[in-house]
Design a protein around this motif. Structure first.
Motif, short mmCIF file in Angstrom:
data_model
loop_
_atom_site.label_atom_id
_atom_site.label_comp_id
_atom_site.label_asym_id
_atom_site.label_seq_id
_atom_site.Cartn_x
_atom_site.Cartn_y
_atom_site.Cartn_z
N THR A 201 0.83 -1.21 0.00
CA THR A 201 0.00 0.00 0.00
C THR A 201 0.87 1.26 0.00
N ASP A 202 1.88 1.29 0.87
CA ASP A 202 2.77 2.45 0.93
C ASP A 202 3.49 2.65 -0.40
N ARG A 203 3.94 1.56 -1.01
CA ARG A 203 4.67 1.67 -2.27
C ARG A 203 3.75 2.18 -3.39
N ILE A 204 2.50 1.69 -3.43
CA ILE A 204 1.56 2.18 -4.44
C ILE A 204 1.37 3.69 -4.27
N PHE A 205 1.17 4.14 -3.03
CA PHE A 205 1.01 5.58 -2.80
C PHE A 205 2.26 6.34 -3.21
N ASP A 206 3.44 5.80 -2.90
CA ASP A 206 4.69 6.47 -3.29
C ASP A 206 4.78 6.61 -4.81
#
Length: 113
Positions: free
Chosen positions: A67-72
């Motif tokens: 999830t964090d990587r998608i947002f990044d």
């Protein structure tokens, strides 16, 4: 009839149409944006299904990390919200993002026949 049309769209529709439909399902509060909580719920479900079907193909990342990587990768203005436009753009331009947001429907061949 609506259910049959939705299933057909998910299994056979054009990528952009499938992504639009997915976004509507993922946007649980209907505000037109995905926040991290909404996206993480979806990522967890997809992650668990993929892990159950083929554990060797599951990323070494946790759902939180995915999830964090998608947002990044897609939240360019860093407002912690992903609009439909950003969602479509990110999923169509980055194969990794797309892979994290959709299920492989090949195992549904029996349903298509």
């Amino acid at each position: 009839m609506g259910y049959v049309a939705a299933v057909h769209l998910v299994l056979r529709g054009k990528l952009e149409d499938r992504l639009r439909s997915s976004f509507k399902c993922y946007d649980r509060d209907g505000n037109g944006h995905l926040d991290k909580k909404e996206l993480k719920q979806v990522v967890k479900i997809i992650y668990n299904i993929k892990r159950h079907e083929n554990p060797s193909e599951t990323e070494n990342l946790t759902p939180d990390q995915i999830t964090d990587r998608i947002f990044d990768l897609v939240d360019k203005n860093k407002d912690s919200q992903i609009s439909l436009h950003i969602f479509l753009d990110g999923a169509q331009k980055d194969q990794w993002v797309l892979d994290q947001l959709q299920l492989d429907m090949r195992h549904c061949g029996w349903f298509l026949e």
